[in-house]
Scaffold this active site. Structure first.
Site, mmCIF file in Angstrom:
data_model
loop_
_atom_site.group_PDB
_atom_site.id
_atom_site.type_symbol
_atom_site.label_atom_id
_atom_site.label_comp_id
_atom_site.label_asym_id
_atom_site.label_seq_id
_atom_site.Cartn_x
_atom_site.Cartn_y
_atom_site.Cartn_z
ATOM 1 N N ASP A 36 -31.727 7.554 48.210
ATOM 2 C CA ASP A 36 -32.367 7.869 46.926
ATOM 3 C C ASP A 36 -31.412 8.468 45.895
ATOM 4 O OD1 ASP A 36 -34.730 6.926 47.830
ATOM 5 O OD2 ASP A 36 -35.500 8.880 48.456
ATOM 6 N N HIS A 239 -1.969 5.788 43.213
ATOM 7 C CA HIS A 239 -3.408 5.999 43.031
ATOM 8 C C HIS A 239 -3.965 6.979 44.051
ATOM 9 C CE1 HIS A 239 -3.785 1.927 40.720
ATOM 10 N NE2 HIS A 239 -3.302 2.912 39.968
ATOM 11 N N ASP A 256 -2.827 13.744 37.280
ATOM 12 C CA ASP A 256 -3.201 12.705 36.308
ATOM 13 C C ASP A 256 -4.701 12.822 36.146
ATOM 14 O OD1 ASP A 256 -3.805 10.411 34.870
ATOM 15 O OD2 ASP A 256 -2.512 9.095 36.061
ATOM 16 N N ASP A 267 -6.282 10.567 28.936
ATOM 17 C CA ASP A 267 -5.535 10.182 30.144
ATOM 18 C C ASP A 267 -4.189 10.895 30.090
ATOM 19 O OD1 ASP A 267 -4.451 8.900 32.318
ATOM 20 O OD2 ASP A 267 -4.390 6.914 31.405
ATOM 21 N N HIS A 346 5.671 0.716 37.631
ATOM 22 C CA HIS A 346 4.561 0.372 36.735
ATOM 23 C C HIS A 346 5.067 0.279 35.295
ATOM 24 C CE1 HIS A 346 4.168 4.592 35.383
ATOM 25 N NE2 HIS A 346 4.222 4.955 36.652
ATOM 26 N N HIS A 350 -0.797 1.642 28.525
ATOM 27 C CA HIS A 350 -1.932 0.703 28.410
ATOM 28 C C HIS A 350 -2.759 1.155 27.220
ATOM 29 C CE1 HIS A 350 -4.292 3.970 30.259
ATOM 30 N NE2 HIS A 350 -3.296 4.091 31.129
ATOM 31 N N HIS A 357 -8.435 2.144 30.913
ATOM 32 C CA HIS A 357 -7.585 0.973 30.680
ATOM 33 C C HIS A 357 -8.385 0.111 29.708
ATOM 34 C CE1 HIS A 357 -5.162 1.426 34.677
ATOM 35 N NE2 HIS A 357 -5.018 2.440 33.868
ATOM 36 N N GLU A 380 3.589 6.637 29.513
ATOM 37 C CA GLU A 380 3.583 7.296 30.806
ATOM 38 C C GLU A 380 4.679 6.840 31.762
ATOM 39 O OE1 GLU A 380 0.235 6.119 33.370
ATOM 40 O OE2 GLU A 380 -0.633 5.108 31.645
ATOM 41 N N TYR A 384 9.469 7.876 41.070
ATOM 42 C CA TYR A 384 8.838 8.209 42.362
ATOM 43 C C TYR A 384 9.863 7.918 43.452
ATOM 44 C CZ TYR A 384 5.182 7.344 38.974
ATOM 45 O OH TYR A 384 4.435 7.339 37.825
ATOM 46 N N ARG A 401 5.512 11.935 36.832
ATOM 47 C CA ARG A 401 5.051 11.103 35.712
ATOM 48 C C ARG A 401 4.681 12.060 34.583
ATOM 49 N NH1 ARG A 401 1.831 8.205 38.195
ATOM 50 N NH2 ARG A 401 -0.226 9.109 37.884
ATOM 51 N N GLU A 403 2.569 11.750 30.998
ATOM 52 C CA GLU A 403 1.720 10.792 30.284
ATOM 53 C C GLU A 403 1.021 11.460 29.104
ATOM 54 O OE1 GLU A 403 -1.597 9.248 32.602
ATOM 55 O OE2 GLU A 403 -1.793 7.558 31.204
#
Ligand code: GLY
Ligand code: MN
Ligand code: MN
Length: 435
Positions: A36, A239, A256, A267, A346, A350, A357, A380, A384, A401, A403
């Site tokens: 539910d 991610h 992030d 972002d 990467h 974006h 995105h 960004e 790594y 990173r 960004e």
């Protein structure tokens, strides 16, 4: 706040671009989490962009051509359900409050669509996004086709309404930029709060809680995406969202995270030392990424190509990787061979807007598109470094990173997220501030 007249103008502009035909734009469904329990409801961005209407079970039908009109289908008033789930407008009040020409109960959609599509040249619809909606649209079309012997003409074309909407959404107006500026400010405050609360022995989820606390207390409705709170080597998982690890003295923490405010995303990524001071090796890599980001932001201006910020960042990153002994050879050689992708896999950004995105083509006619005032993008770059025999050991498990969210302006650009500290000095000072 986005004015009612803005939504009306957007519908008008879309109808003008359609020239003739009927667009059908459903909002997102409610989604069950388990039994539910539902996931928190989030409207469809396209639907909301054109209506401002936030209830589920709603569809916008926009008729273009000689007798244009905008029609909302939505839930009826229901005294009993409203006791359990809260207020719903119902068609009549929604029509008046949101400026539609007509509104009807959603239950009448299938019955009314064949009539609305009769003698129209095109159906504008996002075919392929949802098989249940596809089947309904085919049902309406076949119902119109069944009437051809009575002199009715069925739409001969199905066109993707999102092609037109993506271009509209890509260029943000003043009110949208203002909302995004506020979403960025709130997110920057959340990052400052995270910096104040990070310390060895705390868990990633405790810091995630500080981010969420700041988002909500400032009025943002939700995180715009799953927050990444990644200590030490977890930062090398792009991610990473489990956020369960413990923060260790001597490690970096990559966060992030950005909020969604009134349908618009921020972002931001910041990377800072758990103990409040960057080590020499961490600082070496950090300064490279920071310089790469500065170069990329410097390349954001109207008329620049989408690819310019990425190219500017890459040049600085690759030079830094060579200087640090992560890559060997010349900048051009490493760019050519792609060796840098081991540490930077990467792109540098974006589009950003209602979706993190966001929509909008990156190429036009085979060329990277030119930046224009009103576009908003992220910048960004990162680096790594996973443990490996040929990588200097002092850099192992450093994942960085940085960004920011950048709006293209007539003169150049505006960094919407500038309130989030990012120089070594500013970050260390923010971390020293009382929690
Ligand atoms: N937070 C998602 C991204 O940076 O693209
Ligand atoms: Mn991003
Ligand atoms: Mn991000």
């Amino acid at each position: 706040m986005i004015e009612l007249s803005t939504y009306q103008q957007r519908r008008h502009r879309l109808a003008e671009q359609m020239q003739a035909g009927v667009a059908v734009i459903p909002t997102a469904p409610e989604r069950s989490r388990n039994r539910d329990s539902q996931y928190p409801y989030r409207f469809d961005s396209y639907f909301h962009y054109l209506t401002g209407f936030a209830e589920p079970d709603a569809v916008l039908v926009l008729v273009a051509g000689e007798t244009p009109g905008s029609i909302l289908f939505c839930r009826e008033k229901n005294a009993e359900r409203e006791v359990w789930d809260g207020f719903r407008y119902g068609p009549e009040a929604a029509r008046d409050a949101f400026g539609f020409d007509e509104a009807h109960p959603i239950a009448r959609l299938d019955e009314m669509m064949p009539r609305l599509l009769a003698d129209q040249p095109s159906l504008f619809f996002h075919l392929g996004a949802d098989s249940a909606w596809d089947a309904r649209a085919v049902g309406w079309l076949n119902a119109v086709r069944a009437e051809v012997r009575n002199g009715v003409v069925a739409p001969a074309a199905i066109r993707d309404v999102r092609v037109l909407l993506d271009e509209m959404r890509l260029i943000k107006d003043v009110a949208e930029i203002a909302t995004m500026r506020r979403a960025a400010e709130i997110s920057a405050m959340a990052h400052r709060r995270a910096m104040r609360h990070a310390r060895p022995g705390r868990h990633e989820y405790e810091i995630e809680a500080e981010l969420l606390h700041e988002f909500r207390r400032q009025g943002a409705q939700a995180p715009a995406y799953s927050s990444i709170v990644a200590g030490g080597g977890n930062a090398c998982v792009l991610h990473y969202v489990s956020n369960g690890g413990m923060l260790r003295d001597g490690d970096l923490l990559l966060i992030d995270a950005g909020c969604e405010l009134d349908g618009y995303a921020a972002d931001i990524t910041r990377t800072f030392p758990v103990n409040g001071r960057y080590s020499a090796a961490q600082k070496d890599v950090y300064e490279v990424v920071l310089a790469a980001q500065a170069a990329a932001i410097g390349a954001v201006a109207p008329g620049a190509s989408w690819e310019d910020p990425h190219r500017a960042a890459l040049k600085v990153l690759v030079q830094g990787m060579i200087d640090l002994g992560l890559c060997t050879g010349s900048v051009d050689g490493v760019l050519e061979s792609g060796d840098y992708k081991r540490f930077y896999m990467h792109k540098t950004g974006h589009w950003l807007g209602m979706d993190v995105h966001d929509v909008g083509d990156y190429k036009r006619g085979g060329e990277w598109r030119k930046l224009e005032a009103g576009m908003v993008l992220t910048v960004e770059p990162g680096c790594y470094i996973r443990p490996a025999g040929d990588v200097p050991e002092q850099f192992w498990n450093i994942g960085i990173r940085i960004e920011d969210d950048v709006a293209v302006t007539e003169q150049g650009c505006e960094v919407l997220t500038a309130a989030a500290p990012k120089t070594v000095r500013d970050v260390e000072a923010a971390m020293g501030a009382a929690a």
